[in-house]
Design a protein around this motif. Structure first.
Motif, short mmCIF file in Angstrom:
data_model
loop_
_atom_site.label_atom_id
_atom_site.label_comp_id
_atom_site.label_asym_id
_atom_site.label_seq_id
_atom_site.Cartn_x
_atom_site.Cartn_y
_atom_site.Cartn_z
N ALA A 239 0.84 -1.21 0.00
CA ALA A 239 0.00 0.00 0.00
C ALA A 239 0.87 1.25 0.00
O ALA A 239 0.58 2.22 -0.73
CB ALA A 239 -0.93 -0.02 1.22
N ARG A 240 1.93 1.24 0.79
CA ARG A 240 2.81 2.42 0.84
C ARG A 240 3.53 2.62 -0.49
O ARG A 240 3.69 3.76 -0.96
CB ARG A 240 3.83 2.27 1.98
N TRP B 8 -4.91 2.19 -1.27
CA TRP B 8 -5.45 1.24 -0.28
C TRP B 8 -5.26 -0.18 -0.80
O TRP B 8 -5.50 -0.48 -1.98
CB TRP B 8 -6.93 1.51 -0.06
N VAL B 9 -4.84 -1.08 0.07
CA VAL B 9 -4.67 -2.49 -0.28
C VAL B 9 -5.33 -3.34 0.81
O VAL B 9 -5.13 -3.08 2.01
CB VAL B 9 -3.18 -2.87 -0.42
N HIS C 56 -4.55 -1.83 4.59
CA HIS C 56 -3.75 -0.64 4.89
C HIS C 56 -4.12 0.43 3.86
O HIS C 56 -4.14 0.15 2.66
CB HIS C 56 -2.26 -0.94 4.81
N PRO C 57 -4.41 1.64 4.29
CA PRO C 57 -4.53 2.03 5.70
C PRO C 57 -5.76 1.45 6.37
O PRO C 57 -6.73 1.10 5.68
CB PRO C 57 -4.61 3.56 5.62
N ALA C 58 -5.71 1.32 7.69
CA ALA C 58 -6.84 0.76 8.43
C ALA C 58 -8.07 1.64 8.22
O ALA C 58 -7.97 2.86 8.21
CB ALA C 58 -6.50 0.67 9.92
N ALA C 59 -9.21 0.99 8.07
CA ALA C 59 -10.47 1.71 7.86
C ALA C 59 -10.35 2.69 6.70
O ALA C 59 -10.86 3.81 6.75
CB ALA C 59 -10.91 2.42 9.13
N GLY D 295 -6.89 -0.48 -4.30
CA GLY D 295 -7.73 0.66 -4.63
C GLY D 295 -7.08 1.58 -5.64
O GLY D 295 -6.77 2.74 -5.36
N ALA D 296 -6.83 1.05 -6.82
CA ALA D 296 -6.22 1.82 -7.89
C ALA D 296 -6.67 1.24 -9.22
O ALA D 296 -7.09 0.08 -9.28
CB ALA D 296 -4.69 1.78 -7.79
#
Length: 511
Positions: free
Chosen positions: A171-172, A177-178, A191-194, A247-248
Protein backbone atom coordinates in the motif's frame (compact mmCIF):
# COMPACT_ATOMS: atom_id res chain seq x y z
CA UNK A 1 -3.28 8.76 -1.35
CA UNK A 2 -0.77 9.72 -4.00
CA UNK A 3 1.52 7.23 -5.60
CA UNK A 4 4.69 6.82 -3.61
CA UNK A 5 6.32 5.30 -6.63
CA UNK A 6 6.65 8.80 -7.86
CA UNK A 7 8.48 9.18 -11.13
CA UNK A 8 5.96 10.88 -13.40
CA UNK A 9 5.53 10.33 -17.09
CA UNK A 10 6.33 13.18 -19.52
CA UNK A 11 3.33 15.39 -20.20
CA UNK A 12 2.49 18.43 -22.30
CA UNK A 13 2.95 20.50 -19.15
CA UNK A 14 6.42 19.07 -18.53
CA UNK A 15 7.44 19.94 -22.11
CA UNK A 16 6.15 23.48 -21.65
CA UNK A 17 8.23 23.82 -18.46
CA UNK A 18 11.46 23.08 -20.37
CA UNK A 19 13.23 26.47 -20.48
CA UNK A 20 15.61 25.31 -23.19
CA UNK A 21 12.71 24.79 -25.63
CA UNK A 22 11.08 28.22 -25.16
CA UNK A 23 7.63 26.82 -25.96
CA UNK A 24 4.68 29.15 -25.43
CA UNK A 25 1.36 27.79 -24.14
CA UNK A 26 -1.61 29.34 -25.95
CA UNK A 27 -4.04 28.51 -23.09
CA UNK A 28 -6.45 26.36 -25.07
CA UNK A 29 -6.85 23.56 -22.49
CA UNK A 30 -7.14 23.11 -18.75
CA UNK A 31 -4.59 21.63 -16.36
CA UNK A 32 -6.07 18.14 -16.62
CA UNK A 33 -5.54 18.09 -20.39
CA UNK A 34 -2.00 19.40 -20.00
CA UNK A 35 -1.27 16.56 -17.57
CA UNK A 36 -1.94 13.75 -20.06
CA UNK A 37 1.01 11.48 -20.79
CA UNK A 38 3.04 12.19 -23.95
CA UNK A 39 4.32 8.92 -25.37
CA UNK A 40 5.98 10.38 -28.46
CA UNK A 41 6.41 13.54 -30.52
CA UNK A 42 5.86 13.52 -34.28
CA UNK A 43 5.79 16.19 -37.01
CA UNK A 44 3.57 16.36 -40.09
CA UNK A 45 2.05 18.97 -42.40
CA UNK A 46 -0.48 16.58 -43.94
CA UNK A 47 -4.09 17.74 -44.03
CA UNK A 48 -5.04 14.40 -42.40
CA UNK A 49 -2.05 12.77 -40.68
CA UNK A 50 -4.20 10.55 -38.42
CA UNK A 51 -3.55 7.27 -40.34
CA UNK A 52 0.11 7.65 -39.37
CA UNK A 53 -0.37 8.71 -35.74
CA UNK A 54 -0.77 6.80 -32.49
CA UNK A 55 -2.59 7.58 -29.27
CA UNK A 56 -0.83 9.72 -26.69
CA UNK A 57 1.21 11.66 -29.26
CA UNK A 58 2.03 15.36 -29.60
CA UNK A 59 1.87 16.54 -33.20
CA UNK A 60 4.17 19.32 -34.45
CA UNK A 61 3.26 21.20 -37.64
CA UNK A 62 4.34 24.33 -39.58
CA UNK A 63 0.80 24.87 -40.89
CA UNK A 64 1.48 24.31 -44.59
CA UNK A 65 -1.76 22.27 -44.76
CA UNK A 66 -3.78 25.36 -43.88
CA UNK A 67 -2.83 27.37 -46.97
CA UNK A 68 -5.92 28.33 -49.00
CA UNK A 69 -8.42 26.63 -46.67
CA UNK A 70 -11.60 27.92 -45.07
CA UNK A 71 -12.18 28.48 -41.37
CA UNK A 72 -14.15 25.21 -41.11
CA UNK A 73 -11.08 23.22 -42.07
CA UNK A 74 -9.36 24.06 -38.76
CA UNK A 75 -12.17 22.64 -36.65
CA UNK A 76 -12.34 19.43 -38.69
CA UNK A 77 -8.55 19.07 -38.50
CA UNK A 78 -8.48 19.38 -34.71
CA UNK A 79 -11.49 17.06 -34.33
CA UNK A 80 -9.67 14.35 -36.33
CA UNK A 81 -6.62 14.67 -34.09
CA UNK A 82 -8.72 14.51 -30.92
CA UNK A 83 -10.54 11.38 -32.15
CA UNK A 84 -7.19 9.71 -32.84
CA UNK A 85 -6.01 10.36 -29.28
CA UNK A 86 -3.51 13.14 -29.98
CA UNK A 87 -2.79 14.92 -26.66
CA UNK A 88 -1.33 18.19 -27.94
CA UNK A 89 -0.38 20.28 -30.98
CA UNK A 90 2.77 22.36 -31.42
CA UNK A 91 2.77 25.03 -34.14
CA UNK A 92 6.13 26.04 -35.58
CA UNK A 93 6.10 29.74 -36.46
CA UNK A 94 8.19 31.77 -38.91
CA UNK A 95 8.63 28.77 -41.21
CA UNK A 96 5.56 28.99 -43.44
CA UNK A 97 3.79 31.86 -41.77
CA UNK A 98 4.15 34.31 -38.91
CA UNK A 99 2.32 33.53 -35.68
CA UNK A 100 -0.28 30.86 -34.96
CA UNK A 101 -3.51 31.09 -37.03
CA UNK A 102 -6.34 32.42 -34.87
CA UNK A 103 -8.84 29.86 -36.33
CA UNK A 104 -6.53 27.08 -35.14
CA UNK A 105 -6.38 28.61 -31.65
CA UNK A 106 -10.18 28.86 -31.59
CA UNK A 107 -10.61 25.26 -32.81
CA UNK A 108 -8.17 23.90 -30.19
CA UNK A 109 -9.87 25.91 -27.44
CA UNK A 110 -13.29 24.54 -28.49
CA UNK A 111 -11.94 20.97 -28.37
CA UNK A 112 -9.84 21.54 -25.20
CA UNK A 113 -6.81 20.48 -27.23
CA UNK A 114 -3.49 21.80 -25.79
CA UNK A 115 -1.81 24.10 -28.33
CA UNK A 116 1.61 25.70 -27.99
CA UNK A 117 3.88 27.79 -30.17
CA UNK A 118 7.29 26.42 -31.19
CA UNK A 119 9.57 29.40 -31.99
CA UNK A 120 11.72 29.37 -35.11
CA UNK A 121 14.94 28.94 -33.11
CA UNK A 122 13.67 25.67 -31.59
CA UNK A 123 13.89 22.81 -34.09
CA UNK A 124 11.19 20.15 -33.98
CA UNK A 125 13.84 17.50 -33.38
CA UNK A 126 14.77 19.27 -30.13
CA UNK A 127 11.19 18.91 -28.86
CA UNK A 128 11.10 15.22 -29.84
CA UNK A 129 14.51 14.62 -28.22
CA UNK A 130 13.44 16.35 -25.00
CA UNK A 131 10.38 14.14 -24.75
CA UNK A 132 12.42 11.01 -25.50
CA UNK A 133 14.84 11.96 -22.73
CA UNK A 134 11.94 12.32 -20.29
CA UNK A 135 10.50 8.95 -21.38
CA UNK A 136 13.88 7.29 -20.82
CA UNK A 137 14.34 8.99 -17.45
CA UNK A 138 10.84 8.00 -16.37
CA UNK A 139 11.37 4.39 -17.45
CA UNK A 140 14.66 4.20 -15.58
CA UNK A 141 13.10 5.74 -12.47
CA UNK A 142 10.17 3.30 -12.63
CA UNK A 143 12.49 0.32 -12.93
CA UNK A 144 14.57 1.60 -10.04
CA UNK A 145 11.42 2.10 -8.00
CA UNK A 146 10.19 -1.41 -8.83
CA UNK A 147 13.45 -2.97 -7.63
CA UNK A 148 13.38 -0.87 -4.46
CA UNK A 149 9.72 -1.68 -3.84
CA UNK A 150 10.25 -5.42 -4.29
CA UNK A 151 13.22 -5.30 -1.90
CA UNK A 152 11.15 -3.47 0.73
CA UNK A 153 8.26 -5.92 0.33
CA UNK A 154 10.59 -8.91 0.62
CA UNK A 155 11.95 -7.51 3.90
CA UNK A 156 8.41 -6.88 5.13
CA UNK A 157 7.53 -10.53 4.46
CA UNK A 158 10.19 -11.57 6.99
CA UNK A 159 8.45 -9.78 9.87
CA UNK A 160 6.38 -11.73 12.43
CA UNK A 161 3.10 -10.94 10.68
CA UNK A 162 4.56 -11.31 7.21
CA UNK A 163 1.23 -11.10 5.41
CA UNK A 164 0.11 -7.99 7.23
CA UNK A 165 3.48 -6.29 6.77
CA UNK A 166 3.50 -7.18 3.07
CA UNK A 167 0.05 -5.69 2.55
CA UNK A 168 1.07 -2.51 4.38
CA UNK A 169 4.29 -2.15 2.40
CA UNK A 170 2.52 -2.70 -0.92
CA UNK A 171 0.00 0.00 0.00
CA UNK A 172 2.81 2.42 0.84
CA UNK A 173 4.71 1.67 -2.36
CA UNK A 174 1.66 2.05 -4.59
CA UNK A 175 0.23 4.95 -2.61
CA UNK A 176 -3.14 3.18 -2.60
CA UNK A 177 -5.45 1.24 -0.28
CA UNK A 178 -4.67 -2.49 -0.28
CA UNK A 179 -6.76 -5.22 1.36
CA UNK A 180 -6.27 -8.97 1.77
CA UNK A 181 -9.42 -11.11 1.76
CA UNK A 182 -9.24 -14.69 3.04
CA UNK A 183 -10.78 -17.74 1.34
CA UNK A 184 -14.09 -17.04 3.08
CA UNK A 185 -14.25 -13.57 1.55
CA UNK A 186 -13.53 -11.77 4.82
CA UNK A 187 -11.21 -8.75 4.91
CA UNK A 188 -8.40 -10.02 7.15
CA UNK A 189 -5.80 -7.26 6.61
CA UNK A 190 -5.85 -3.78 5.11
CA UNK A 191 -3.75 -0.64 4.89
CA UNK A 192 -4.53 2.03 5.70
CA UNK A 193 -6.84 0.76 8.43
CA UNK A 194 -10.47 1.71 7.86
CA UNK A 195 -9.43 3.16 4.51
CA UNK A 196 -12.81 2.42 2.89
CA UNK A 197 -16.29 3.62 3.71
CA UNK A 198 -18.72 1.00 5.03
CA UNK A 199 -20.70 1.15 1.79
CA UNK A 200 -17.64 0.72 -0.42
CA UNK A 201 -16.26 -2.06 1.80
CA UNK A 202 -19.59 -3.94 1.61
CA UNK A 203 -19.79 -3.67 -2.18
CA UNK A 204 -16.16 -4.78 -2.51
CA UNK A 205 -16.77 -7.78 -0.23
CA UNK A 206 -19.67 -8.82 -2.46
CA UNK A 207 -17.47 -8.65 -5.56
CA UNK A 208 -14.68 -10.60 -3.86
CA UNK A 209 -17.18 -13.26 -2.76
CA UNK A 210 -18.33 -13.69 -6.36
CA UNK A 211 -14.71 -14.09 -7.52
CA UNK A 212 -14.03 -16.74 -4.86
CA UNK A 213 -17.20 -18.66 -5.68
CA UNK A 214 -16.13 -18.91 -9.32
CA UNK A 215 -12.99 -20.61 -8.06
CA UNK A 216 -10.79 -19.71 -11.05
CA UNK A 217 -7.51 -17.81 -10.92
CA UNK A 218 -8.13 -14.38 -12.38
CA UNK A 219 -7.39 -10.70 -12.29
CA UNK A 220 -10.18 -8.20 -12.73
CA UNK A 221 -10.92 -4.49 -12.53
CA UNK A 222 -14.04 -2.75 -11.31
CA UNK A 223 -15.22 0.60 -10.09
CA UNK A 224 -17.23 1.22 -6.93
CA UNK A 225 -18.48 4.77 -6.90
CA UNK A 226 -15.52 6.93 -7.86
CA UNK A 227 -12.90 4.42 -6.72
CA UNK A 228 -11.31 1.97 -9.18
CA UNK A 229 -10.21 -1.42 -7.81
CA UNK A 230 -7.95 -4.16 -9.10
CA UNK A 231 -8.56 -7.71 -7.80
CA UNK A 232 -5.99 -10.51 -7.94
CA UNK A 233 -6.73 -14.04 -6.72
CA UNK A 234 -4.31 -16.01 -4.54
CA UNK A 235 -3.79 -19.76 -4.75
CA UNK A 236 -4.52 -22.41 -7.34
CA UNK A 237 -7.58 -22.58 -9.56
CA UNK A 238 -10.28 -24.54 -7.78
CA UNK A 239 -8.50 -23.99 -4.47
CA UNK A 240 -8.25 -20.24 -4.03
CA UNK A 241 -6.70 -18.94 -0.82
CA UNK A 242 -7.95 -15.39 -1.02
CA UNK A 243 -7.95 -12.16 -2.99
CA UNK A 244 -5.75 -9.05 -2.91
CA UNK A 245 -7.71 -5.88 -3.65
CA UNK A 246 -5.94 -2.67 -4.65
CA UNK A 247 -7.73 0.66 -4.63
CA UNK A 248 -6.22 1.82 -7.89
CA UNK A 249 -6.98 1.58 -11.59
CA UNK A 250 -4.72 0.15 -14.29
CA UNK A 251 -1.13 -0.25 -13.15
CA UNK A 252 1.84 0.15 -15.47
CA UNK A 253 4.25 -2.70 -16.16
CA UNK A 254 6.44 -1.95 -13.15
CA UNK A 255 3.45 -1.63 -10.85
CA UNK A 256 2.07 -4.95 -12.10
CA UNK A 257 5.48 -6.53 -11.53
CA UNK A 258 5.50 -5.41 -7.90
CA UNK A 259 1.97 -6.72 -7.39
CA UNK A 260 2.93 -10.03 -9.01
CA UNK A 261 5.79 -10.38 -6.54
CA UNK A 262 3.41 -9.76 -3.65
CA UNK A 263 0.93 -12.30 -5.02
CA UNK A 264 3.68 -14.91 -5.23
CA UNK A 265 4.85 -14.27 -1.65
CA UNK A 266 1.31 -14.06 -0.25
CA UNK A 267 0.29 -17.20 -2.14
CA UNK A 268 3.27 -19.09 -0.70
CA UNK A 269 2.51 -17.86 2.80
CA UNK A 270 -1.13 -18.86 2.47
CA UNK A 271 -0.20 -22.28 1.10
CA UNK A 272 2.04 -22.81 4.12
CA UNK A 273 -0.80 -21.63 6.30
CA UNK A 274 -3.00 -24.07 4.40
CA UNK A 275 -0.73 -26.99 5.33
CA UNK A 276 -1.06 -26.01 8.97
CA UNK A 277 -4.81 -25.54 8.53
CA UNK A 278 -5.11 -29.05 7.08
CA UNK A 279 -3.30 -30.48 10.08
CA UNK A 280 -5.57 -28.55 12.43
CA UNK A 281 -8.56 -29.70 10.36
CA UNK A 282 -7.52 -33.32 10.79
CA UNK A 283 -7.29 -32.77 14.54
CA UNK A 284 -10.72 -31.14 14.57
CA UNK A 285 -12.13 -34.13 12.67
CA UNK A 286 -10.65 -36.44 15.28
CA UNK A 287 -12.30 -34.43 18.04
CA UNK A 288 -15.68 -34.69 16.28
CA UNK A 289 -15.24 -38.45 15.89
CA UNK A 290 -14.36 -38.79 19.57
CA UNK A 291 -17.37 -36.72 20.60
CA UNK A 292 -19.55 -39.31 18.89
CA UNK A 293 -17.88 -42.08 20.89
CA UNK A 294 -18.17 -42.99 24.52
CA UNK A 295 -15.36 -40.79 25.85
CA UNK A 296 -16.42 -37.27 24.90
CA UNK A 297 -14.54 -35.89 27.92
CA UNK A 298 -11.18 -36.79 26.33
CA UNK A 299 -12.18 -35.02 23.12
CA UNK A 300 -13.13 -31.92 25.05
CA UNK A 301 -9.79 -31.92 26.89
CA UNK A 302 -7.88 -32.09 23.57
CA UNK A 303 -9.95 -29.30 22.08
CA UNK A 304 -9.49 -27.14 25.18
CA UNK A 305 -5.70 -27.51 25.05
CA UNK A 306 -5.55 -26.48 21.36
CA UNK A 307 -8.41 -24.03 20.85
CA UNK A 308 -9.70 -23.20 24.28
CA UNK A 309 -12.85 -24.39 26.09
CA UNK A 310 -15.66 -26.03 24.13
CA UNK A 311 -19.14 -24.44 24.12
CA UNK A 312 -21.14 -25.10 27.25
CA UNK A 313 -24.38 -27.15 27.07
CA UNK A 314 -27.16 -26.98 26.13
CA UNK A 315 -25.66 -27.27 22.67
CA UNK A 316 -26.87 -26.47 19.18
CA UNK A 317 -25.21 -28.92 16.79
CA UNK A 318 -25.38 -28.10 13.09
CA UNK A 319 -24.39 -30.19 10.08
CA UNK A 320 -23.71 -28.80 6.58
CA UNK A 321 -23.94 -30.51 3.20
CA UNK A 322 -21.30 -33.20 2.81
CA UNK A 323 -18.46 -32.69 0.33
CA UNK A 324 -19.78 -29.40 -1.06
CA UNK A 325 -17.46 -27.36 -3.28
CA UNK A 326 -17.52 -24.46 -0.86
CA UNK A 327 -16.73 -26.48 2.27
CA UNK A 328 -13.13 -25.23 2.39
CA UNK A 329 -14.35 -21.63 2.27
CA UNK A 330 -16.81 -22.36 5.09
CA UNK A 331 -14.01 -23.90 7.15
CA UNK A 332 -11.83 -20.81 6.58
CA UNK A 333 -14.70 -18.59 7.63
CA UNK A 334 -15.40 -20.68 10.74
CA UNK A 335 -11.70 -20.60 11.67
CA UNK A 336 -11.86 -16.80 11.81
CA UNK A 337 -15.19 -16.82 13.68
CA UNK A 338 -13.92 -19.46 16.15
CA UNK A 339 -10.95 -17.22 17.04
CA UNK A 340 -13.34 -14.31 17.60
CA UNK A 341 -15.82 -16.41 19.62
CA UNK A 342 -13.35 -18.41 21.64
CA UNK A 343 -15.19 -20.83 23.89
CA UNK A 344 -18.55 -20.38 22.14
CA UNK A 345 -17.89 -22.01 18.76
CA UNK A 346 -16.30 -25.27 17.61
CA UNK A 347 -16.34 -26.96 14.24
CA UNK A 348 -14.83 -29.97 12.53
CA UNK A 349 -15.36 -32.27 9.59
CA UNK A 350 -17.22 -35.54 9.68
CA UNK A 351 -18.07 -38.01 6.93
CA UNK A 352 -21.43 -36.27 6.54
CA UNK A 353 -20.20 -32.68 6.35
CA UNK A 354 -18.95 -29.87 8.56
CA UNK A 355 -20.15 -30.10 12.15
CA UNK A 356 -20.76 -26.80 13.94
CA UNK A 357 -21.16 -26.70 17.73
CA UNK A 358 -22.39 -23.59 19.54
CA UNK A 359 -24.41 -22.80 22.66
CA UNK A 360 -28.12 -23.26 21.98
CA UNK A 361 -28.62 -19.56 22.67
CA UNK A 362 -26.05 -18.44 20.05
CA UNK A 363 -26.90 -20.03 16.71
CA UNK A 364 -26.64 -16.87 14.60
CA UNK A 365 -23.39 -18.13 13.07
CA UNK A 366 -25.32 -20.94 11.36
CA UNK A 367 -27.78 -18.52 9.80
CA UNK A 368 -24.84 -16.37 8.71
CA UNK A 369 -23.11 -19.33 7.01
CA UNK A 370 -26.30 -20.46 5.26
CA UNK A 371 -26.91 -16.95 3.92
CA UNK A 372 -23.30 -16.29 2.96
CA UNK A 373 -22.55 -19.58 1.20
CA UNK A 374 -26.03 -20.71 0.17
CA UNK A 375 -25.66 -24.04 1.91
CA UNK A 376 -28.03 -26.30 3.83
CA UNK A 377 -27.57 -26.72 7.57
CA UNK A 378 -29.52 -29.06 9.83
CA UNK A 379 -29.63 -28.14 13.52
CA UNK A 380 -30.44 -30.71 16.18
CA UNK A 381 -32.55 -30.10 19.27
CA UNK A 382 -30.59 -28.70 22.25
CA UNK A 383 -28.41 -31.47 23.67
CA UNK A 384 -25.40 -32.33 25.81
CA UNK A 385 -22.08 -33.95 24.96
CA UNK A 386 -23.25 -37.28 26.37
CA UNK A 387 -25.89 -37.51 23.62
CA UNK A 388 -23.67 -36.18 20.83
CA UNK A 389 -24.04 -39.20 18.51
CA UNK A 390 -27.85 -39.08 18.64
CA UNK A 391 -27.70 -35.32 18.23
CA UNK A 392 -25.67 -35.75 15.03
CA UNK A 393 -28.37 -38.07 13.68
CA UNK A 394 -30.97 -35.39 14.34
CA UNK A 395 -28.87 -32.74 12.58
CA UNK A 396 -28.43 -35.04 9.57
CA UNK A 397 -32.17 -35.70 9.31
CA UNK A 398 -32.94 -31.97 9.60
CA UNK A 399 -30.40 -31.11 6.91
CA UNK A 400 -31.59 -33.79 4.48
CA UNK A 401 -35.27 -32.97 5.04
CA UNK A 402 -34.79 -29.20 4.74
CA UNK A 403 -35.48 -27.17 1.61
CA UNK A 404 -32.40 -24.96 2.09
CA UNK A 405 -30.86 -22.62 4.62
CA UNK A 406 -31.15 -23.63 8.26
CA UNK A 407 -33.62 -26.40 9.17
CA UNK A 408 -34.22 -27.36 12.80
CA UNK A 409 -34.96 -30.92 13.86
CA UNK A 410 -37.79 -29.73 16.09
CA UNK A 411 -39.60 -28.41 13.00
CA UNK A 412 -39.01 -31.65 11.11
CA UNK A 413 -40.19 -33.79 14.03
CA UNK A 414 -43.53 -31.97 14.13
CA UNK A 415 -44.32 -33.23 10.62
CA UNK A 416 -44.41 -36.84 11.91
CA UNK A 417 -42.46 -40.02 11.21
CA UNK A 418 -44.43 -40.90 8.09
CA UNK A 419 -43.10 -37.90 6.20
CA UNK A 420 -39.74 -39.65 6.22
CA UNK A 421 -41.23 -42.11 3.71
CA UNK A 422 -41.20 -39.42 1.06
CA UNK A 423 -37.86 -40.44 -0.43
CA UNK A 424 -36.80 -42.14 -3.63
CA UNK A 425 -35.43 -45.12 -1.67
CA UNK A 426 -38.68 -45.58 0.21
CA UNK A 427 -40.76 -45.41 -2.97
CA UNK A 428 -38.49 -47.93 -4.71
CA UNK A 429 -38.79 -50.40 -1.81
CA UNK A 430 -42.56 -49.86 -1.64
CA UNK A 431 -43.04 -50.53 -5.34
CA UNK A 432 -41.03 -53.74 -5.04
CA UNK A 433 -43.07 -54.91 -2.04
CA UNK A 434 -46.43 -54.36 -3.79
CA UNK A 435 -45.32 -55.52 -7.24
CA UNK A 436 -46.75 -59.09 -6.84
CA UNK A 437 -50.23 -57.66 -6.28
CA UNK A 438 -49.95 -55.40 -9.32
CA UNK A 439 -48.78 -58.30 -11.51
CA UNK A 440 -51.53 -60.60 -10.26
CA UNK A 441 -54.21 -58.00 -11.01
CA UNK A 442 -52.80 -57.44 -14.50
CA UNK A 443 -52.72 -61.17 -15.26
CA UNK A 444 -56.14 -62.10 -13.80
CA UNK A 445 -58.12 -58.90 -14.04
CA UNK A 446 -58.44 -58.97 -10.25
CA UNK A 447 -58.44 -56.18 -7.66
CA UNK A 448 -56.04 -57.48 -5.00
CA UNK A 449 -54.05 -54.22 -4.81
CA UNK A 450 -57.21 -52.16 -4.21
CA UNK A 451 -58.62 -54.68 -1.75
CA UNK A 452 -55.50 -54.96 0.43
CA UNK A 453 -55.22 -51.15 0.54
CA UNK A 454 -58.89 -50.75 1.56
CA UNK A 455 -58.57 -53.57 4.13
CA UNK A 456 -55.56 -51.94 5.83
CA UNK A 457 -57.29 -48.54 5.81
CA UNK A 458 -60.31 -50.16 7.46
CA UNK A 459 -58.18 -51.48 10.36
CA UNK A 460 -58.31 -54.95 8.78
CA UNK A 461 -62.12 -55.20 9.17
CA UNK A 462 -63.69 -57.46 6.51
CA UNK A 463 -67.10 -55.90 7.01
CA UNK A 464 -65.84 -52.30 6.66
CA UNK A 465 -63.73 -53.24 3.64
CA UNK A 466 -66.71 -54.89 1.93
CA UNK A 467 -68.80 -51.74 2.47
CA UNK A 468 -66.03 -49.50 1.18
CA UNK A 469 -65.60 -51.59 -1.98
CA UNK A 470 -69.28 -52.42 -2.49
CA UNK A 471 -68.69 -56.19 -2.48
CA UNK A 472 -69.61 -59.14 -0.21
CA UNK A 473 -67.39 -59.84 2.78
CA UNK A 474 -66.69 -63.35 1.41
CA UNK A 475 -65.29 -61.71 -1.71
CA UNK A 476 -62.97 -59.70 0.51
CA UNK A 477 -61.84 -62.90 2.31
CA UNK A 478 -61.21 -64.66 -1.01
CA UNK A 479 -59.17 -61.74 -2.37
CA UNK A 480 -57.08 -61.54 0.81
CA UNK A 481 -56.34 -65.25 0.59
CA UNK A 482 -55.21 -64.76 -3.01
CA UNK A 483 -53.12 -61.78 -1.92
CA UNK A 484 -51.35 -63.90 0.73
CA UNK A 485 -50.36 -66.40 -1.95
CA UNK A 486 -49.22 -63.70 -4.38
CA UNK A 487 -47.15 -61.94 -1.73
CA UNK A 488 -46.02 -65.13 0.01
CA UNK A 489 -46.65 -63.26 3.25
CA UNK A 490 -48.85 -64.00 6.30
CA UNK A 491 -51.43 -61.21 6.48
CA UNK A 492 -52.31 -62.15 10.07
CA UNK A 493 -48.86 -60.83 11.15
CA UNK A 494 -48.89 -57.25 12.46
CA UNK A 495 -45.38 -56.65 11.13
CA UNK A 496 -46.43 -57.71 7.61
CA UNK A 497 -49.54 -55.53 7.77
CA UNK A 498 -47.48 -52.54 9.00
CA UNK A 499 -44.93 -52.94 6.24
CA UNK A 500 -47.61 -53.18 3.54
CA UNK A 501 -49.44 -50.15 4.93
CA UNK A 502 -46.16 -48.18 4.96
CA UNK A 503 -45.58 -49.21 1.34
CA UNK A 504 -48.99 -47.87 0.31
CA UNK A 505 -48.24 -44.63 2.19
CA UNK A 506 -44.89 -44.20 0.47
CA UNK A 507 -46.39 -44.61 -3.01
CA UNK A 508 -49.63 -42.69 -2.54
CA UNK A 509 -50.18 -41.18 0.93
CA UNK A 510 -53.30 -39.28 -0.15
CA UNK A 511 -55.13 -42.24 -1.71
Amino acid sequence: MTTAAAPSHPTVASLLRRADLSLRDLATADTRRLSREVRWVHSSDLADPTPFLSEGLVLLTTGRQFEAVGVDAYGKYVARLADRGVVGVGFGTEVVREGVPSPLIAACRAASMPLFEVPYRTPFIAVARANAEEVAASSYARRTWALSAQRAIALAALRPDGLGATVSELARQLGAWVGLFDAAGELSRQHPAAGLSAETAGALRTEVGAVLRRGARAGSSLRIGDTPFTLQTLGRGGHLRGVIAIGAGDLDREGRGVVTAVIAMAGLALEQHGDLARARGALRAGVVQSLQGEDSAAARRIARDVWGPMPEPPLAVGLTDAGAAWSDAVAEYLEVRADERRGTLFFGRSEDGLVIVAPASRTEVMNDIADRFGCRIGVASPATYSTFARTMDQARVARDRGDGGVTRFADVARTGILTALDTADARALAAAALHPLVEYDRAHGAALHQTVRAWLDADCSHEATARALGVHRHTVRARLAAAEKALARDLTSFAVRAELWAAFQALDPDA
